[in-house]
Each structure stands twice: as structure tokens, then as C-alpha cells.
Design a protein around this motif. Structure first.
Motif, PDB file in Angstrom:
ATOM      1  N   LEU A   1      39.897  42.458  43.341  1.00  0.00           N
ATOM      2  CA  LEU A   1      39.136  42.873  42.163  1.00  0.00           C
ATOM      3  C   LEU A   1      37.638  42.768  42.421  1.00  0.00           C
ATOM      4  CD1 LEU A   1      39.153  43.745  39.190  1.00  0.00           C
ATOM      5  CD2 LEU A   1      39.219  41.315  38.574  1.00  0.00           C
ATOM      6  N   VAL A   2      37.201  41.679  43.040  1.00  0.00           N
ATOM      7  CA  VAL A   2      35.780  41.521  43.375  1.00  0.00           C
ATOM      8  C   VAL A   2      35.350  42.612  44.352  1.00  0.00           C
ATOM      9  CG1 VAL A   2      34.082  40.003  44.453  1.00  0.00           C
ATOM     10  CG2 VAL A   2      35.807  39.046  42.924  1.00  0.00           C
TER      11      VAL A   2
ATOM     12  N   ALA B   1      36.687  45.552  44.670  1.00  0.00           N
ATOM     13  CA  ALA B   1      36.694  46.843  43.982  1.00  0.00           C
ATOM     14  C   ALA B   1      35.401  47.080  43.219  1.00  0.00           C
ATOM     15  CB  ALA B   1      37.886  46.912  43.033  1.00  0.00           C
ATOM     16  N   TYR B   2      34.751  46.038  42.769  1.00  0.00           N
ATOM     17  CA  TYR B   2      33.484  46.160  42.059  1.00  0.00           C
ATOM     18  C   TYR B   2      32.287  46.072  43.015  1.00  0.00           C
ATOM     19  CZ  TYR B   2      35.523  46.059  37.401  1.00  0.00           C
ATOM     20  OH  TYR B   2      36.214  46.368  36.254  1.00  0.00           O
ATOM     21  N   GLY B   3      32.564  46.166  44.304  1.00  0.00           N
ATOM     22  CA  GLY B   3      31.487  46.218  45.287  1.00  0.00           C
ATOM     23  C   GLY B   3      31.060  44.879  45.842  1.00  0.00           C
ATOM     24  N   GLY B   4      31.804  43.843  45.545  1.00  0.00           N
ATOM     25  CA  GLY B   4      31.455  42.519  46.054  1.00  0.00           C
ATOM     26  C   GLY B   4      31.869  42.344  47.509  1.00  0.00           C
TER      27      GLY B   4
ATOM     28  N   GLN C   1      30.272  37.234  47.719  1.00  0.00           N
ATOM     29  CA  GLN C   1      30.651  37.268  46.304  1.00  0.00           C
ATOM     30  C   GLN C   1      32.079  36.769  46.105  1.00  0.00           C
ATOM     31  OE1 GLN C   1      28.945  39.701  47.805  1.00  0.00           O
ATOM     32  NE2 GLN C   1      27.004  39.410  46.708  1.00  0.00           N
ATOM     33  N   GLN C   2      32.980  37.127  47.012  1.00  0.00           N
ATOM     34  CA  GLN C   2      34.346  36.627  46.939  1.00  0.00           C
ATOM     35  C   GLN C   2      34.383  35.111  47.095  1.00  0.00           C
ATOM     36  OE1 GLN C   2      36.244  38.905  50.051  1.00  0.00           O
ATOM     37  NE2 GLN C   2      37.057  40.408  48.595  1.00  0.00           N
TER      38      GLN C   2
ATOM     39  N   LYS D   1      32.753  33.568  43.704  1.00  0.00           N
ATOM     40  CA  LYS D   1      33.441  33.789  42.440  1.00  0.00           C
ATOM     41  C   LYS D   1      34.924  33.421  42.459  1.00  0.00           C
ATOM     42  CE  LYS D   1      30.361  37.553  41.013  1.00  0.00           C
ATOM     43  NZ  LYS D   1      29.815  36.822  39.843  1.00  0.00           N
TER      44      LYS D   1
END
Length: 255
Positions: free
Chosen positions: A156-157, A159-162, A166-167, A170
Motif C-alpha cells: 500500500l505504501v 502504491a502511493y509512491g513510497g 517510507q515503508q 510507516k
């Protein structure tokens, strides 16, 4: 019609009963099996010795050892967490990190301690051995925790460009917290052991390890036992502290 009543005991009752049984067994063995050698004093002899030595004796030595153990605990865990994060962000480093952890775990502390003492002197061996004692546990626990993140959340992260960072921030850090705290619970007593082993090597005048060495050399058996009990109590408090901290920091893993 008969009704049965179940008596519920408090959660701490099991520990209390176990402690009483252990003390009774200790007292019995001291008065029977080990009465001739005197190597196992009675609990009352140990308590009397502690009263004779006074609070300052134990507080001073314990404070010095705790400082070395705390510094080693801090640096060892910082190093382990840093290596774990780097291994996750740069996958080729994971094999090197794992090998480094195994080497640190298999390295005999009593062999490397004298080298540190010769090079740095002072309390450096105590701090270094404490750090080395916690490195393996925290590194492996952190790696397992960081890799235990839910794949769906990671996707999901992404998919939002992370990216990987970021993974990590978060998802993976949250997933790793229970594993990290489990490692810290084990690392706290290990740091105490490493610090005391460093004090056994000499080069310093105070600390629980030094006091244990002097008590053994002078064959003051009750003092040896009292110092061992103080050491065990401090290690147990360290474990309990991080167990309690884990309950507040990771409430989703506690029942």
C-alpha cells in the motif's frame, strides 16, 4: 443443587509461593548437604552480612557497575539497531550483518577483554563487554522484526509512491517494536553480565565485579552470595523495566 466455587488467586501469588519454596530449599541445603563445607550460607547469614556491610557498600559498587552496564547497553543497542536498518535498506548488507552478529556472539568475552584493557584501560573493558553482550540479541531481534512487516501494508505504501524509507518509517518500525522490546528484555541482564566480566579483568577499584573478586579471595562466603543476589536483582529489574515498557509501547501485542 450444588454449586462449586472457584477461588481465583492473584497473579503474583505464584511468584510468591515459588520464592518461599526456593528460600526453604536453600535453607535446608545450607543446614544439611553443605553444612560441612560452608560454601552455601543460610539466607539469614547473607541478610546479616548485608546489614553489616551497610547500604553504602552495595549502593556504591552497584552504581558504578550500573553506569558501565548502561553505557554498554546504550552503545551496543544503538550499533545493533543501526546495522539492522542499514541491512534492511541495503539488502546485500544483510549477510554481512548476520555474520558480524554471529562473530560477536561467538567471540569469547574473557579473551577480548584483556586486549581492550591494555589498549584503553580504566572502565573501557566493562563498557565494551556490556555492549558486545547485547549486540547479537538486539541485531537479530531487530532484523526479524523489521522483516515481519505485513506485506499488504508495504504494498500500500509503495502504491502511493513510497520508497524503502517510507515503508521503514510507516510500517516496518511499528511491526518491529515487539521484537525489539523482546530483545531489549534479554539484553538488559546480558549487559550486567558483560559489565561484571569486564570488572573481573582488573584495572579498576570499584564495582560489583571487583567486590565479588575481593570477597572470593578473602573467602567471605556470605558477602559473595549477597553480591550475587544484588547482581541478580538488578538484572531482573532491568528485564522487568523493559517488559513493563513494552506493555505501554506495544499495547496491541498485550492481552
Amino acid at each position: 443443587m450444588s454449586t462449586s466455587r472457584r477461588v481465583s488467586l492473584p497473579a503474583w501469588s505464584g511468584g510468591l509461593v515459588g520464592t518461599v519454596v526456593l528460600l526453604a530449599l536453600w535453607w535446608l541445603l545450607a543446614l544439611t548437604v553443605f553444612s560441612g563445607s560452608g560454601s552455601v550460607p543460610t539466607p539469614w547469614s547473607v541478610v546479616t552480612q548485608m546489614a553489616d556491610d551497610g547500604w553504602d557498600f552495595y549502593a556504591t559498587n552497584a552504581g558504578i557497575t550500573l553506569r558501565s552496564a548502561s553505557l554498554g547497553f546504550l552503545w551496543g543497542n544503538v550499533a545493533a539497531l543501526t546495522v539492522a536498518v542499514l541491512a534492511l535498506l541495503v539488502p546485500p548488507l544483510e549477510t554481512v550483518a548476520t555474520q558480524l552478529a554471529v562473530i560477536s556472539y561467538c567471540m569469547p568475552l574473557t579473551a577480548i577483554g584483556p586486549i581492550v584493557l591494555v589498549i584503553f584501560g580504566g572502565r573501557a573493558p566493562s563498557i565494551f563487554l556490556a555492549a558486545l553482550s547485547v549486540f547479537f540479541t538486539t541485531l537479530i531481534g531487530s532484523l526479524l522484526g523489521l522483516k515481519a512487516a505485513d506485506r499488504t501494508s508495504l504494498d500500500l505504501v509503495a502504491a502511493y509512491g513510497g520508497g524503502r524509507f517510507q515503508q521503514l518509517r510507516k510500517v516496518r518500525v511499528v511491526a518491529a517494536l515487539p521484537h525489539v522490546f523482546n530483545a531489549l528484555k534479554i539484553a538488559a541482564p546480558a549487559a550486567m553480565l558483560g559489565a561484571i566480566l569486564g570488572e573481573y579483568l582488573g584495572g579498576i577499584d570499584n564495582g560489583l565485579g571487583v567486590a565479588l573478586t575481593v570477597a572470593q579471595q578473602q573467602y567471605i562466603v556470605p558477602r559473595t552470595w549477597s553480591l550475587a543476589l544484588v547482581t541478580g536483582a538488578l538484572a531482573g529489574l532491568g528485564y522487568a523495566f523493559f517488559a513493563l515498557l513494552a506493555r505501554f509501547a506495544t499495547p496491541w501485542r498485550t492481552s
